[in-house]
Design an enzyme around this catalytic site. Structure first.
Site, PDB file in Angstrom:
ATOM      1  N   GLU A 106      -1.432  -1.206  -5.899  1.00 32.83           N
ATOM      2  CA  GLU A 106      -2.640  -0.555  -6.407  1.00 32.83           C
ATOM      3  C   GLU A 106      -2.284   0.335  -7.598  1.00 32.83           C
ATOM      4  OE1 GLU A 106      -4.164   1.902  -3.243  1.00 32.83           O
ATOM      5  OE2 GLU A 106      -2.148   2.169  -2.431  1.00 32.83           O
ATOM      6  N   ASP A 146       0.864  -1.170   0.000  1.00 31.35           N
ATOM      7  CA  ASP A 146       0.000   0.000   0.000  1.00 31.35           C
ATOM      8  C   ASP A 146       0.906   1.227   0.000  1.00 31.35           C
ATOM      9  OD1 ASP A 146      -2.525   1.407   0.217  1.00 31.35           O
ATOM     10  OD2 ASP A 146      -1.937   1.864   2.280  1.00 31.35           O
ATOM     11  N   ASP A 155      -3.608   0.651   6.920  1.00 28.66           N
ATOM     12  CA  ASP A 155      -2.708   0.467   5.785  1.00 28.66           C
ATOM     13  C   ASP A 155      -2.301  -0.996   5.602  1.00 28.66           C
ATOM     14  OD1 ASP A 155      -2.746   3.224   5.293  1.00 28.66           O
ATOM     15  OD2 ASP A 155      -1.117   3.580   6.709  1.00 28.66           O
TER      16      ASP A 155
END
Length: 384
Positions: free
Chosen positions: A268, A184, A350
């Site tokens: 991501e 992340d 997170d």
């Protein structure tokens, strides 16, 4: 073992004669680029005619013979042809929606020219450029194998000269690793892994912000066109260059470690350009370098036989409980820890997002493997 193209960048120190020849080459290449950008633009707006690379190459031959532009013959024609190819690539990227319309190159910006095999020689570890009498004095900081297929010479705004060599090399895949990780991307922490590891973001810009602000104030007081203004401008450029070098070094070390330790890395997909429009976060996002990190992970994974996958940007990784799959209604940025109302698991925001990213990434890879297996089976039946 796979064969890949790798670029090796080195600092070099030109003699006064070489610096003068390079300045002339930079100027000619820039002039050719800008001249034919204008030609192609005017041709379209006036007659709706598209002028391609072959047309500009023919016109360049005629341009070099004109009395007012005979000075184009003082530099290697290879660099001028490559300038036309760069312009053609810029137009292709524009028409295919990957970039904005090409703009004119400026003398104050970074300057670069590219030499193909006919424009340079490489013998006994020494590179000599066309129209140059002596080889370049290069600081060989890294070794490479193979023979360079092209050489790009550049001068940045801090007046540093670099040479980039493009070579083909055989790269051995790393030993198989059982470890997999989802990452992340954050601001306080540059990377948070699904294993709970948090890599602090190094605030290089913040560390140099006061020095940079002082240098910029000194620059603003100098008279335009003066030698003192040029010196002050160079000082500002060198501060920016140091910050960029620090960010690049951090990104390389971080991505290399992630690729060496993990067989699968999932991240991501972020629209960094859109995120930079947020005035409150733009400086922090630029400092971390999210796009730089994901780009490096992609090509290093390809080199070393690892898998790198990016999940959909709309996937709710922060709001979904990785333990039971419950999806929270809302998750403001101020919430750093939360308890799942369905299973009671307590989450670090997170780390939970990183675990969900890994799950989603592995699902994408599994789907790709099934599709590939189906295609192979279909091809086998068709062949039989």
């Amino acid at each position: 073992m796979i064969t890949v193209q790798r670029a090796y960048k080195y600092r070099f120190y030109p003699t006064p004669e070489q610096a003068e020849q390079l300045a002339r080459t930079f100027g000619c290449a820039r002039y050719v680029y800008n001249h034919f950008l204008k030609v192609r633009t005017e041709a379209w707006y006036e007659t709706q005619k598209r002028v391609g690379y072959n047309d500009t190459a023919k016109q360049l031959t005629a341009l070099k013979k004109q009395p007012e532009t005979l000075w184009l013959q003082e530099v290697s024609n290879v660099c001028l042809q490559q300038s036309l190819r760069n312009l053609d690539t810029a137009f292709k990227n524009f028409f295919q929606g990957r970039a904005k319309y090409p703009t004119f190159k400026k003398k104050q910006a970074r300057q670069s020219v590219r030499y193909t095999t006919s424009g340079f020689s490489y013998r006994a570890g020494r590179i000599k450029l066309a129209k140059h009498k002596e080889p370049l004095t290069i600081r060989w900081s890294r070794r490479f194998t193979g023979t360079p297929s092209s050489v790009t010479v550049s001068k940045d705004s801090a007046e540093r000269y670099h040479v980039s060599l493009l070579v083909e090399e055989d790269v051995a895949a790393l030993p198989f690793s059982k470890q997999e990780t989802g990452i992340d991307l954050g601001l306080t922490h540059a990377v948070i892994t699904s294993g709970g590891k948090k890599v602090n973001s190094h605030h290089y810009f913040k560390q140099s912000e006061k020095t940079l602000a002082r240098a910029q104030r000194h620059l603003s007081r100098k008279q335009k066109g003066s030698a003192n203004r040029a010196k002050a401008k160079l000082k500002v450029a060198r501060i920016h260059a140091r910050i960029a070098d620090q960010r690049l070094d951090f990104a390389h070390k971080l991505t290399t470690q992630l690729i060496h330790e993990n067989q699968v890395v999932a991240a991501e997909s972020l629209q960094v350009k859109n995120l930079l429009k947020n005035r409150s976060l733009a400086k922090a996002i630029s400092n971390v370098g999210w796009h730089q990190i994901t780009t490096m992970l992609a090509y290093k994974a390809q080199w070393y036989g690892r898998s790198f996958v990016q999940i959909d940007k709309f996937y709710p990784s922060s709001k979904r409980c990785h333990a039971c799959g419950h999806l929270a209604d809302a998750m403001p940025l101020s919430v750093r820890q939360w308890d799942c109302p369905a299973c009671g698991t307590r989450h670090d925001r997170d780390v939970n997002a990183a675990k969900n990213i890994l799950k989603a990434g592995k699902a994408i890879l599994a789907g790709a493997d099934k599709l590939r297996e189906h295609e192979n089976t279909t091809a086998g039946h068709a062949g039989g």
